[in-house]
Enzyme design. Structure first.
Site, PDB file in Angstrom:
ATOM      1  N   ASP A   1      -3.891   2.266  -5.259  1.00  0.00           N
ATOM      2  CA  ASP A   1      -2.499   2.229  -4.782  1.00  0.00           C
ATOM      3  C   ASP A   1      -2.225   1.033  -3.883  1.00  0.00           C
ATOM      4  O   ASP A   1      -1.275   1.053  -3.122  1.00  0.00           O
ATOM      5  CB  ASP A   1      -2.175   3.522  -4.029  1.00  0.00           C
ATOM      6  CG  ASP A   1      -2.865   3.576  -2.671  1.00  0.00           C
ATOM      7  OD1 ASP A   1      -3.966   3.001  -2.545  1.00  0.00           O
ATOM      8  OD2 ASP A   1      -2.301   4.168  -1.742  1.00  0.00           O
ATOM      9  N   GLU A   2      -3.070   0.013  -3.934  1.00  0.00           N
ATOM     10  CA  GLU A   2      -2.773  -1.127  -3.062  1.00  0.00           C
ATOM     11  C   GLU A   2      -3.195  -2.447  -3.691  1.00  0.00           C
ATOM     12  O   GLU A   2      -4.121  -2.499  -4.505  1.00  0.00           O
ATOM     13  CB  GLU A   2      -3.411  -0.959  -1.677  1.00  0.00           C
ATOM     14  CG  GLU A   2      -4.897  -0.999  -1.623  1.00  0.00           C
ATOM     15  CD  GLU A   2      -5.414  -0.781  -0.199  1.00  0.00           C
ATOM     16  OE1 GLU A   2      -5.380  -1.720   0.604  1.00  0.00           O
ATOM     17  OE2 GLU A   2      -5.884   0.333   0.072  1.00  0.00           O
TER      18      GLU A   2
ATOM     19  N   ASP B   1       0.859  -1.203   0.000  1.00  0.00           N
ATOM     20  CA  ASP B   1       0.000   0.000   0.000  1.00  0.00           C
ATOM     21  C   ASP B   1       0.889   1.244   0.000  1.00  0.00           C
ATOM     22  O   ASP B   1       1.755   1.397   0.862  1.00  0.00           O
ATOM     23  CB  ASP B   1      -0.884  -0.022   1.263  1.00  0.00           C
ATOM     24  CG  ASP B   1      -1.811   1.179   1.330  1.00  0.00           C
ATOM     25  OD1 ASP B   1      -1.994   1.859   0.313  1.00  0.00           O
ATOM     26  OD2 ASP B   1      -2.338   1.441   2.430  1.00  0.00           O
TER      27      ASP B   1
END
Ligand code: TTP
Ligand code: CA
Length: 398
Positions: A105-106, A11
């Site tokens: 974003d993860e 993350d």
């Protein structure tokens, strides 16, 4: 012999804000807030420097300005963030064949069975962090654990720039003091029931009999007792499809008239239609979200006979849903979402439908070449002109 699973969760730290700080030296080391800048905007994210002032995602921007008057406030640049997201996912795929995106974003990555290739997991995670840093200039936090729940928990434990490995035998101790809300599936209402039973921590849930608990909160009890004991059987699913495509707007001034609402629904339907078509899918369910001046929020959904990705059909459903919500309150936010997605629309037997598809192909080719705003409905152009006119000072007729 049972093969031990090994899951990695990656993350990025303060994703949008870190990108802005990377690209603007003057923002570095400063409290930076990325979000809607208008009086009604909300915080998308804040740099860790701004978080020290109590600013966080989803907070109204007005509140963020109160808490952090010296903060730098910037608008998001979604196109840029999307491009960087693609870059990091390309790197993730080099580290595992099974990557499940969880957000922009993860991701979860299944790295089970790679023991012979990877003698040292800490080193492996460090390598990934270094690759991301070298290619994007950004920092990722990583968690490694025997399952998804623990891996996600691990990546969050030492943020920013974290790297935590949780072993199965340590799970119960790590989870012991965690609030029940940290267990997946426990929302506000379930938490209230658990509190009323004197259950506040994961440690207490771990020692509760699931069948007894199920009498109070239903089948979710089995899941949360497992999680509280550090057990989670969910697989990393690299084919996880996008669940829905939607768009929403918060207005500078509340919408007063039905005409204004309809125009905005049309604009939203146009965006959703375009995004569905570019993603090569169609939605069978259309949902409208309405937030009133009082902040009361409702959603209404409709399932169509056939999936669609055409603006007018999405708009027709959205408008019908809006008309069904009888209220006299003014509206501060509208959203339109297409869900229940299928990969494409069946080719139609009807000439009129085929013509529509051809027309949209032409429209989309223009949009793809010159940008989404190059072509829009005449009704919306008229509304844009009117809006602009309204910003000029009124001149009274002689
Ligand atoms: P998060 O991963 O939740 O947050 P973050 O990356 O900013 O910070 P961290 O992980 O270090 O705690 O979300 C990723 C991005 O998604 C975030 O940078 C901005 C966007 N986002 C929103 O636009 N609105 C939101 O409410 C949230 C939570 C995130
Ligand atoms: Ca993040």
């Amino acid at each position: 012999m049972e093969v031990l699973k090994r899951i990695m969760h990656v993350d990025m730290d303060a994703f949008y804000a870190s990108i802005e700080q990377r690209d603007h030296a003057e923002y570095r080391g400063k409290p930076l807030i990325v979000g809607g800048i208008g009086s009604r905007g909300v915080v998308a994210t804040a740099s860790y420097e701004a978080r020290a002032f109590g600013v966080h995602s989803a907070m109204p921007i007005v509140r963020a300005r109160e808490r952090c008057p010296q903060g730098i406030f910037v608008k998001p640049n979604h196109k840029l963030y999307q491009a960087i997201s693609q870059q990091i996912f390309t790197i993730f795929k080099e580290f595992s064949p099974v990557v499940e995106p969880l957000a922009i974003d993860e991701a979860f990555m299944d790295v089970s069975g790679m023991e012979r290739l990877v003698p040292d997991w800490r080193q492996y995670a460090l390598q990934l962090k270094q690759r991301v840093k070298a290619e994007t200039g950004l920092v990722a936090s990583v968690g490694i654990a025997p399952n998804k729940f623990l891996a996600k928990l691990a990546s969050d434990m030492k943020k920013p720039d974290g790297l935590v490995i949780i072993r199965q035998e340590d799970a119960r101790a790590i989870l012991h003091d965690l609030p029940v809300r940290a267990l997946w599936g426990v929302g506000g209402k379930t938490a209230e029931v658990l509190y009323s039973m004197g259950l506040r921590t994961a440690g207490q849930i771990a020692d509760t009999d699931a069948t007894t608990l199920a009498k109070h909160i239903g089948v979710l009890a089995y899941q949360i007792v497992d999680l509280a004991n550090g057990r989670d059987e969910r697989e990393v699913n690299s084919d996880r499809a996008v669940q829905s495509i939607g768009n929403e707007s918060t207005f500078e001034e509340d919408l007063l008239t039905r005409e204004e609402v309809e125009r905005n629904l049309l604009a939203l339907a146009e965006k959703v239609g375009w995004r569905l078509r570019t993603a090569g899918c169609a939605a069978r369910t259309v949902t409208v979200k309405i937030r009133f001046a009082s902040f009361a929020t409702i959603t209404r959904s409709m399932t169509l006979a056939e999936p669609t990705h055409f603006d007018e059909e999405i708009y027709r459903a959205a408008e019908a849903l809006y008309c069904g919500c009888k209220t006299k309150e003014t509206i501060r936010l509208l959203g339109v979402v297409g869900s229940n997605l299928s990969s494409c629309v069946q080719p139609s037997l009807f000439e009129e439908e085929r013509d529509k598809a051809v027309l949209y192909q032409a429209v989309d080719a223009l949009k793809a070449r010159f940008g989404e705003k190059i072509i829009t409905k005449a009704k919306l152009l008229a509304c844009k002109k009117r809006k602009r006119k309204r910003t000029y000072p009124k001149v009274s007729p002689l």
